[in-house]
Write a protein that holds these residues in place. Structure first.
Motif: not given
Lengths: 412, 412, 412, 412
Positions: A6, A8, A10, A37, A49-51, A74, A77, A160
């Protein structure tokens, strides 16, 4: 059997193109994804926000996809700490070392996210822990600065990257020129905006670094740049031996050189002045000594010396001389340039590819950059480095700098 | 009261434009002249002769005219010995030092004309007399090589410059492209002629120096240049750190890089390979050691090492790394380049401005030069140095080098 | 009080950048949006879907946002029939006429979506209903073809634009060069792919339109293009008067012109041949008559005539002559070019900006385009028209065409 | 057995390079020569004289040498009358017709030298005798204007070409930039000199022809050019349909277009305005009618109409529309441009290659030309036509025109 992870995204993931890039990477590299999401920031300031779950054929395949996703902002998560490995030798990185982007970056160490200091692209990240319970520090090191035993971040975990959004709307002096370089923009009003950005930067106490090439002197804009130094709008200078010699030569052999730059017939005589100029500075000892003893009485270098504006002159294999002030070792010169680049809040690249690339290599993507050259390929190359705050102008330095200086003095 | 002096022009003074230049100089600078004698060589091989009295307002005025005439090959009819003055300090030239052109030049010492060795532009001429009655020697020194006490030629007396005629007619591989650069020439037949010139140079035992930029690797022509090295058509290499890293990276990370150079999307991943490559070479110790231990198995640098083709890698401030083989000091690198330039009989400048300028600065005007770049401004700049034997092509290195290699192997 | 409207995006909305563009447009223009539904196609072939409510301050504001969204492929979720208004006069469009993009477009008439025929950018869409209950037709008309009373589509309602996705992955000859122009790609392998695309197009019975400029003749590639015509790989030709005259002149004055194109010194004599050539064709009556009576015996025009390859020669204000075959009226010439453009399946733009722009203006975004020029700005300008299937090469036409012809004959 | 002929060169044969060219031609073409007499003008204003016997292998060989000599200003010492032959058909020249240079030229008819009127390159010369004993007239005709029976000059006899000397010294506004194009000149002072030349031309009652491209409007310099028209410094305008539409569009859709030219994102919407603009002018009838009825209230075209400045709008195959005022036939447009070119005393070529070439084709070499473009290749191409009075600037039209307008208003 497939594997998945997963990740994320942001922040301004739509504006900055991050989301599109992320989807494209997964598909290009043959993986697949489910968007779990997806929330869109309604306004310009609200982030999105995208997960999503990324699936690949095997762990290696997944890893290569995650690597590219990661470079584009990206992040997994379920963050883990970054992997650290000691450098096996001086100037040798451990296998799988993490090579930086120029975007703001955080490293997860001991469960804490710490920001990488002096971020700059194509570096290794070194972690320093003092053992006294103080929080660790993370900073970049270029390859030739790596020392045996340095704790270097490897792999992709616990890292990150935060690509800056491109500014939207009209706010901000640099909001006006996103999306490319063009010779077909209204030149006067573009220069007006650049002038505003410089004045604003100085009012906020920021540093303005000028990176001029010798063409600036040939094209007659030397006095205008000297004025910007004198008036405090240029606070640092990064140039080559050639720029300095041309600038000093203009002071020492003004009249005859005046003729030379207008008539190519006499260019060779000008070149003799070039050698004389270097010889005179060597005789005086250095540029500051030549200013002090009255040999040099005007120009960009003169204003730098008398106004305590720090400068770096870097040598190259095409130089005459060089001047005693020129740093001839490329690694040493790079280090000096790096210091300037990290202090600068706005950089003016004025008609020099070599020095602009050298400075640009050391800049974080958040620093404002103005790049001016008559050659569109040069402007494109310099802006093509992921700076979020870059303005390119394909124009003539000989009209650009005088117009800029005039507009600044109107505002300042 | 006016002053005057008799000057002579001799040789291919019409073909080379010397005569027109001389008349123009006198008129431009406000002097006047009487042509006393004028004989025209009837054929292409026979030289011409012109003797004229130049008149000016005062000695200083006359001197400035004679200076320009001199730079263009018009010498006083009543030769005196050259004036020699000791250099006052290291790296400082005496007042009025003579700054060389890149044309063959003679100095009159003790009533004898001696040819200046290692002629190259923008240098001083130093005279060496051993005091044993042996004839003196004259050679060039760049500013930073000047030592205190060196006997430096000053003024204009006793110096004879011989600008080479431009080759006329169809004989000679290079007779075909005088008079400018153009993208609108028949490319295939031009490359054919260049191939002939290279084969001819090698058959006569001459040296061919290649000066390639990194674009050569990107554009897919690396294998073809490697073949020219292996087959003995390129006998010296002068490049930058970047070229070597790209070449080595292609060997180490071939497959994935193959993808990278075709798709700009993955350019950044390629850059990580760049750093890895340097790291690997540092680990091996140097390029030759990396070849020896089997790390590097193909490419231009590989062929240079295995075929004992001498190479110079010069550093610059935009380099990553650099490689342990790269000379980072600009002055030291220049000296290495200078040695190559003086040995070369034909120089191939392949898509690199910085290194081509550095080599070009050291070349006599009699050396054959082929300059290829996609940017017309680069080609013009490189050819605009008074070389009598220069060919410029505005074309794509990625089709030029393969076509050249093929045509050479047809002939060789 | 705000107003809002639901819009949909469908298809390869992520790959093609449509979604990012749509979000950006709303925010740039000061509106806001709610994503109601968002489904991502998992694989490369599966399309995605996004439905969102766009909100603005007032109807006019909403309209301006919807306009921009529409141009970028976001269509109202509740489709209405398109608004049709008669043209008030010949060559005058009704207020608010809809100006086409070059993407596939549908118009909703009487509740039915019908595809616009001969789509091309910057045109009006005219609807034709015969009144016999047959379905309506929609097709483009340029401004000067509009006739009083034509039913012209206005506003944004009932129009659906379908920007093509950019091909992803490696399949397809043109999948390899999306995302920009570069002089630093492997030239030989790029030409290989272009050769494959041409062979493939011909095998499928498609039409290949060549658009060559005079530089093709100067650079020595004329024979190679003539061969491509003769061998059936080029099936249509669109050029200017200048190209044809150069091609014919080469046939008529071969030997002496051979000298001219190699030596700029004699360029003017070549120009006299230019005038003679035109004079000879006028004497013969036309190019086909000159071929028939044996005046012209080789070259591109010769092969076009003898192989029944249709050609258009368009005039311009810089022409000499012109030839009797040249269409001197710009509007008439445009119409002829338009016919070719709509039949072409692959277009080769070879070193001519003017004619390439003229052809490019008439092309749908789905037609394959190869654009080759030594000037990067020309390539960028030509590709910057939203073609989904475009390849640009910055290279020398004099090596490109011979290499292409060779690679085609290997494959064909 | 050899043949020979005596030729003479007269005037500024050294300054202009004529003598060197003449010697070179004879040698290149395999002939030989004896200089019989050679007198050099002492001062800049005094001409020189050279008489030489040219010898060749046979009459045909001699003829080819004389032809080239002739094109470069060396004329037979024993002048005969020119040979005249009637044109065999409309648009067909007699065999061996004389193709003009753009230099001042005289024809010997009935023992008298008469000057060719409206000299322009690549034309035929037609002789008109009225039979009443009045002196004959000689004038140029382009190929398509030739009528059956026109008395056309053929061969080389009785023709005298006078290449203008290049101005030397500092006198004259245009004396300052001979010898090439460069981006490295002092821009501000160059523009100053151009301003002086324009003011001077107007004070002497001369005509100033502006040839602007659409980039002038994009780059924000439209108002400044409009001012130069209004203030009487530009007295004729030659442009394309595109320039006029952009200029008018700016007036009609000012505000929104203001946004467009600053942000490439909205370029397509601007294009719709483009079509609207044309539609509006068609509705009004023509540009002057649109000015009269108040539709158009500002800009370059507006100032041309209200100040009775004659203009020509020439069509091209890439045009939208076109406007009703645009001449779509290339031959008709050329004729209109030719009229302007022959009246102009100074021509400003501003960022348009097509229209500048069209105008340049019709100019005598004595007309002053200023050529400004961001692309060095364009400037070089435009100046490379033997104009003795040409200034090229590689710069940005968006800063050039405002600076020029300001400097002119300071002086005017």
């Amino acid at each position: 059997m497939t594997v998945s992870r997963v990740v994320e995204l942001e922040g301004h993931i739509i504006d900055s193109g991050m989301m599109q890039a992320a989807f494209g990477i997964v598909m290009d590299l043959g993986g697949s994804f489910d968007v779990e999401e997806f929330r869109v920031g309604r306004s310009k300031t609200e982030g999105s926000y995208c997960r999503m779950t990324v699936t690949a054929d095997d762990p290696e395949h997944l890893q290569s996809i995650l690597h590219e996703l990661h470079q584009n902002g990206a992040n997994p998560a379920d963050p883990k700490d970054a992997t650290l490995q000691p450098a096996p030798r001086d100037q040798v990185v451990p296998e799988g070392f993490y090579s930086t982007t120029n975007h703001p970056t955080d490293i997860r160490v001991d469960g804490q996210w710490i920001e990488v200091e002096r971020i700059e692209m194509d570096c290794a990240v070194v972690i320093e822990r003092d053992g006294n319970g103080d929080p660790a520090r993370a900073y970049t090191k270029v390859l030739n600065a790596i020392e045996e035993g340095d704790l270097v971040v490897t792999g992709e975990a616990g890292i990150r990257v935060r690509p800056p959004e491109r500014p939207r709307g009209k706010e901000g002096a640099f909001g006006f020129m996103q999306g490319g370089v063009s010779a077909e923009r209204p030149s006067e009003s573009t220069i007006e905006r650049i002038a505003e950005a410089i004045v604003e930067t100085r009012e906020e106490g920021g540093e303005v670094l000028a990176v001029p090439g010798p063409a600036l002197v040939h094209s007659g804009a030397r006095e205008d740049l000297a004025r910007l130094v004198r008036d405090g709008y240029v606070t640092m200078l990064s140039a080559g031996n050639g720029f300095a010699v041309h600038d000093l030569e203009r002071d020492l052999y003004g009249t005859s050189l005046g003729v030379d730059t207008e008539s190519l017939d006499h260019a060779r005589k000008g070149h003799k002045h070039h050698i004389y100029t270097i010889s005179e500075i060597i005789r005086a000892g250095s540029i500051p000594e030549a200013v002090e003893d009255g040999t040099i009485e005007s120009g960009v270098m003169y204003e730098c010396v008398t106004n305590d504006v720090p400068w770096v002159l870097a040598g190259s294999i095409r130089d005459d001389g060089p001047l005693p002030d020129t740093i001839t070792d490329a690694v040493e010169a790079q280090n000096a340039i790096r210091e300037q680049a990290h202090e600068a809040d706005l950089v003016l690249m004025l008609s020099t590819l070599l020095h602009s690339v050298a400075v640009g290599n050391c800049l974080p993507s958040t620093t404002r950059v103005v790049c001016v050259d008559i050659n569109p390929a040069t402007v494109t190359q310099l802006l093509d480095r992921g700076s979020a705050q870059a303005v390119g102008m394909v124009t003539d330095i000989g009209t650009f700098v005088p117009t800029l200086a005039e507009k600044i003095s109107e505002k300042g």
